[in-house]
Motif scaffolding. Structure first.
Motif, PDB file in Angstrom:
ATOM      1  N   TYR A 138      55.593  45.976  54.544  1.00  0.00           N
ATOM      2  CA  TYR A 138      55.995  47.291  54.040  1.00  0.00           C
ATOM      3  C   TYR A 138      54.834  48.128  53.510  1.00  0.00           C
ATOM      4  O   TYR A 138      55.006  49.314  53.225  1.00  0.00           O
ATOM      5  N   THR A 139      53.647  47.554  53.376  1.00  0.00           N
ATOM      6  CA  THR A 139      52.483  48.342  52.974  1.00  0.00           C
ATOM      7  C   THR A 139      51.409  48.406  54.055  1.00  0.00           C
ATOM      8  O   THR A 139      50.419  49.113  53.896  1.00  0.00           O
ATOM      9  N   SER A 140      51.585  47.671  55.151  1.00  0.00           N
ATOM     10  CA  SER A 140      50.520  47.547  56.141  1.00  0.00           C
ATOM     11  C   SER A 140      50.433  48.768  57.043  1.00  0.00           C
ATOM     12  O   SER A 140      51.451  49.324  57.468  1.00  0.00           O
ATOM     13  N   THR A 141      49.206  49.147  57.374  1.00  0.00           N
ATOM     14  CA  THR A 141      48.965  50.275  58.271  1.00  0.00           C
ATOM     15  C   THR A 141      48.762  49.838  59.709  1.00  0.00           C
ATOM     16  O   THR A 141      48.870  50.655  60.625  1.00  0.00           O
ATOM     17  N   ASP A 142      48.450  48.561  59.945  1.00  0.00           N
ATOM     18  CA  ASP A 142      48.121  48.120  61.305  1.00  0.00           C
ATOM     19  C   ASP A 142      49.035  47.016  61.837  1.00  0.00           C
ATOM     20  O   ASP A 142      49.225  46.910  63.046  1.00  0.00           O
ATOM     21  N   ILE A 143      49.610  46.187  60.970  1.00  0.00           N
ATOM     22  CA  ILE A 143      50.473  45.093  61.441  1.00  0.00           C
ATOM     23  C   ILE A 143      51.805  45.137  60.670  1.00  0.00           C
ATOM     24  O   ILE A 143      52.121  44.232  59.890  1.00  0.00           O
ATOM     25  N   PRO A 144      52.596  46.165  60.886  1.00  0.00           N
ATOM     26  CA  PRO A 144      53.802  46.372  60.076  1.00  0.00           C
ATOM     27  C   PRO A 144      54.891  45.334  60.289  1.00  0.00           C
ATOM     28  O   PRO A 144      55.814  45.228  59.476  1.00  0.00           O
ATOM     29  N   ASP A 145      54.821  44.551  61.380  1.00  0.00           N
ATOM     30  CA  ASP A 145      55.857  43.548  61.657  1.00  0.00           C
ATOM     31  C   ASP A 145      55.458  42.160  61.178  1.00  0.00           C
ATOM     32  O   ASP A 145      56.067  41.168  61.578  1.00  0.00           O
ATOM     33  N   ILE A 146      54.479  42.073  60.313  1.00  0.00           N
ATOM     34  CA  ILE A 146      53.917  40.787  59.924  1.00  0.00           C
ATOM     35  C   ILE A 146      54.884  39.946  59.092  1.00  0.00           C
ATOM     36  O   ILE A 146      54.949  38.727  59.235  1.00  0.00           O
ATOM     37  N   THR A 147      55.662  40.568  58.190  1.00  0.00           N
ATOM     38  CA  THR A 147      56.499  39.810  57.249  1.00  0.00           C
ATOM     39  C   THR A 147      57.911  40.390  57.182  1.00  0.00           C
ATOM     40  O   THR A 147      58.299  40.965  56.161  1.00  0.00           O
TER      41      THR A 147
END
Length: 657
Positions: A156-165
C-alpha cells in the motif's frame, strides 16, 4: 464379416508394424524392384500415409503426456513448498502436524483476501469450527516485526511493486495506518527500544548492533513488554529474531518475560543453513532443540513455530496471549526456496521490480505476507482473532546497495538508508488491525507522531489495562491507544529523540513537531528502487551541503514542507530561533536523559569455546549458547568520560514532555 474385418485389421497392423521398423524398411527398400507396378506404388503410398498418421498420433499423445506431467510436477512443486518436513515428536515438544506453510500457490490478491473475510470479522467456513463462545480476560496481542523493510516495501505504500503484500494490504485497509511512525536506524537499538519502551539513550543500546559473539546486551534492569503483560495474566511467546543480548543467561528471552521462545539470538544467519560464521543459531527456550528444521527456509520455520503456539493454546482457559513473531526477512541474504520463482505468487510479487536483487526481495516479502496470512488464519480458526489487537511494522529502514548487507529493499522517496538518521533509515510502514477497533476508525490513517517506544505503553496500558509508570516521560514511550481508536485526533507526543551515539561522534537526531535536527550525520543522498543506485535531487545533494566532516555536520529540515530532506536550513539566519530550539532539545537528551552505553567489544574466543551440542534435527554440534554466568556489572565506556562540542552547557528542559 467380423472375422474378415478382424483379419483385415490384423493384416493392416502387421503392415504398419513393418513400416514402423527402420530395419525392416531399410531391407525392403534394398530389395525393392527398380520398376514397381502401379499396384505396388499405390500400396507404398498407402503405407507411407498410414505411417505419417501413426507418427502424428504418437506425437500428439506424447505432447499431451508432457503437458499433463508438467502440470503434475508443478502441482507437486507447490505442494512441496507448502509442506512442513516430516518431524518425529520429541520428548520436550510434539509437532502439531501442520501441513500448510501458506507459502506458495496459485497467487493471491488483496481483493481475494477481502472477499474471504478478514480474521475475527466473519463466520467460520463450511466444515470449520470457530470458537466464538468465549472471550479472554484481555485482548490477545499479536506483533509481527519484519526485518529491514523500508517505506517503499509494502504494497500500500510501494511505488514500483504494489502487489508485493496483498494480505497485509487487506488488513491495513481495514485497520489504522500510522503514516508518521518512526523507529531507530538499526536492528539492536530498534528492537531494544520496542521491547523496553525506552529510547536507546536511556537503556544503553545507542552504539552498534549485537552479533553472535558480542558481550553486551539490553540492560537486564529494564522490564520488557512480555514482563509487563505476564504480570497482567498473559501467556507470552516469542518466535524468531531476538538480537538484544545473549552472552549471559539473564539476557535470554525466557528470562526477560517470555514464557516460551523459539528463534535466533543473533542478528542474522543463512536462511537455509541457520548458521552465521559457521555457528548454528536456533534455540528453543534456554535449550538447543533444532526440531528437524535442517535446510528449512527460515520464514517457514518461524511460521510453523507460531502455528505450534496457537495449536497448543487452550482456549477454554480464557487466558490472553501475547505472541511476537519476529521475522529475519527480508533481511539479507534474500535467497528464496527452490522452485518458488516458478509460482504465480512470485510473478505477482515481483511485477515492477527493476533488478534481480529487488525481485528476490519482493519474493521474500510475499513469503512473509503468506506466513502472516497462515498465522492469522490459525488465530481465526482458534477463535482468538475476534478478541485480538495486531500490529505489523519494520525494525528499521532498508539498507542501500552500498552497505554491508544489501537486500533489495527501498526507502524511496525518502533520503538515506538503514544506519542513518535520515527519514529513509527511521521512517517505516506500520499499521494496526483489530476487530475491536471502533467502526469509524477502521480503514483510516493517523498522521500523529509515533515512535517505536510507544508500543509498550500502548499495549500494556491502552490495550491490556495495566499501568506504566514511565508513560510519557522524556526518553520513554507514550500510550497512543486513544489516537489509534479515534478518541482524540491529537497524538500524545510532540517530539522524538532518536539514539545519540556518544561513542560514534554524537551522531543523532531529534524531531520536534514538524522540524528535524540531525547532528554529526554523514551526508547520504537518495537511492533508486529500480536498481538501488544512489542519485541526487536538484537540491540537497551532498556537494556543499554542510561540512564534509561526519562529526561536525548538522542539518535542519522542515518535514512538513520538505519530507524528502532536500533543503538544509541549518545556518540560515531566517531559522535561527528554530535551530536554537532543536539544538537545545538535542543537548537536553544528550546531557540529561542519556545513560552510559552497555557496549563492550566482542569475545569470539569465549563464544566459540562455549558452543554446545544438539542431538536433534540431524545436526550434532556447533550451537550458540551463553558463555558467562552473570552479566558484566561495570561500564566500559562511561558517558561521563565523553563530551559533545555542540552541547557546551546543560540545557534547561527537564520539564518538557
Amino acid at each position: 464379416r467380423g472375422e474378415t474385418a478382424a483379419a483385415a485389421t490384423t493384416a493392416t497392423m502387421a503392415e504398419e508394424q513393418t513400416a514402423e521398423s527402420p530395419l525392416i524398411a531399410t531391407r525392403k527398400e534394398a530389395n525393392a524392384s527398380p520398376t514397381p507396378t502401379t499396384a505396388e506404388i499405390q500400396r507404398l503410398i498407402n503405407r507411407r500415409a498410414r505411417f505419417t498418421v501413426a507418427i502424428c498420433a504418437c506425437g500428439m499423445a506424447m505432447l499431451a503426456f508432457v503437458f499433463v506431467m508438467r502440470d503434475r510436477v508443478a502441482q507437486k512443486t507447490l505442494s512441496d513448498l507448502r509442506q512442513v518436513p516430516v518431524i518425529e515428536p520429541t520428548k520436550s515438544k510434539s509437532h502439531p502436524g501442520h501441513t500448510d506453510y501458506s507459502a506458495a500457490g496459485a497467487g493471491h490478491t488483496a481483493e481475494m483476501y477481502a472477499a474471504q473475510g478478514l480474521p475475527g470479522m466473519g463466520e467460520a467456513a463450511e466444515g470449520e469450527i470457530l470458537m466464538a463462545d468465549w472471550t479472554p480476560a484481555s485482548p490477545h496481542i499479536v506483533l509481527f516485526l519484519i526485518d529491514d523493510a523500508g517505506i517503499n516495501d509494502i504494497g500500500y505504500t510501494s511505488t514500483d511493486i504494489p502487489d508485493i503484500t496483498p494480505y497485509l494490504d487487506s488488513l491495513a485497509a481495514s485497520g489504522v495506518k500510522l503514516t508518521r511512525y518512526y523507529t531507530e536506524h538499526s536492528c539492536t537499538p530498534a528492537r531494544a527500544a520496542l521491547l523496553s519502551g525506552a529510547s536507546p539513550n536511556v537503556i544503553g543500546a545507542q552504539h552498534e548492533v549485537i552479533d553472535i559473539s558480542d558481550e553486551w546486551g539490553l540492560d537486564v534492569n529494564h522490564k520488557l513488554i512480555p514482563g509487563h503483560l505476564a504480570e497482567l495474566g498473559y501467556n507470552t511467546h516469542l518466535v524468531g529474531k531476538w538480537d538484544i543480548g545473549h552472552y549471559a543467561p539473564q539476557y535470554w528471552p525466557t528470562q526477560r518475560g517470555f514464557h516460551t521462545y523459539f528463534g535466533m539470538l543473533g542478528c542474522c544467519f543463512d536462511k537455509f543453513k541457520h548458521k552465521q560464521h559457521g555457528v548454528y543459531d536456533v534455540h528453543s527456550d534456554m535449550d538447543v532443540q533444532y526440531m528437524d528444521y535442517k535446510e528449512v527456509f527460515g520464514t517457514y520455520m518461524w511460521q510453523t513455530e507460531a502455528l505450534r503456539v496457537i495449536d497448543e493454546y487452550d482456549e477454554t482457559s480464557k487466558v490472553p496471549v501475547f505472541l511476537m513473531v519476529s521475522f529475519d526477512a527480508p533481511h539479507a541474504q534474500t535467497t528464496i526456496p527452490y522452485g518458488y520463482n516458478e509460482t504465480v505468487d512470485y510473478i505477482q510479487a515481483t511485477k515492477g521490480a527493476g533488478c534481480e536483487n529487488r525481485r528476490n526481495f519482493a519474493a521474500n516479502m510475499r513469503i512473509v505476507d503468506n506466513a502472516v496470512a497462515g498465522i492469522m488464519s490459525a488465530l481465526d480458526k482458534k477463535g482468538m482473532a475476534k478478541d485480538m489487537v495486531m500490529v505489523l511494522t519494520s525494525d528499521n529502514g532498508a539498507p542501500s546497495t552500498t552497505s554491508d548487507d544489501p537486500n533489495g529493499g527501498s526507502n524511496f522517496p525518502y533520503r538515506g538508508m538503514k544506519g542513518t538518521s535520515y527519514e529513509g533509515g527511521v521512517r517505516v510502514p506500520a499499521f494496526i488491525y483489530s476487530p475491536l477497533l471502533p467502526t469509524a476508525a477502521m480503514g483510516t490513517s493517523v498522521d500523529a507522531l509515533f515512535h517505536v517506544t510507544d508500543l509498550l505503553p500502548t499495549f500494556v496500558q491502552g490495550v491490556a489495562g495495566g499501568k506504566v509508570a514511565s508513560n510519557g516521560q522524556p526518553g520513554y514511550g507514550h500510550n497512543q491507544w486513544d489516537v489509534i481508536t479515534g478518541v482524540t485526533t491529537t497524538g500524545s507526543r510532540d517530539e522524538i529523540s532518536f539514539l545519540i551515539d556518544y561513542l560514534g561522534g554524537n551522531m543523532g537526531a531529534i524531531i520536534v513537531g514538524d522540524w528535524k535536527f540531525l547532528h554529526a550525520q554523514t551526508c547520504y543522498e537518495w537511492f533508486s528502487p529500480v536498481d538501488g543506485g544512489a542519485y541526487a535531487l536538484a537540491e540537497g545533494n551532498c556537494e556543499g551541503d554542510g561540512s564534509s566532516d561526519a562529526f561536525t555536520r548538522q542539518a535542519l529540515y522542515n518535514l512538513r514542507e520538505d519530507p524528502y530532506e532536500q533543503h538544509n536550513l541549518y545556518g540560515n539566519d531566517k531559522y535561527t530561533d528554530k535551530m536554537n530550539e532543536l539544538t537545545d532539545r538535542f543537548c537536553y537528551y544528550r546531557s540529561v536523559v542519556s545513560n552510559s552505553s552497555q557496549y563492550r567489544p566482542d569475545n569470539y574466543t569465549a563464544m566459540e569455546t562455549a558452543l554446545v551440542d544438539s542431538k536433534t534435527g540431524g545436526v550434532e554440534s556447533g550451537f550458540l549458547t551463553f558463555w558467562r554466568d552473570e552479566p558484566h556489572t561495570e561500564i566500559m565506556y562511561p558517558i561521563e568520560d565523553t563530551s559533545c562540542g555542540t552541547c557546551t552547557s546543560v540545557p534547561d528542559g527537564a520539564e518538557f514532555a
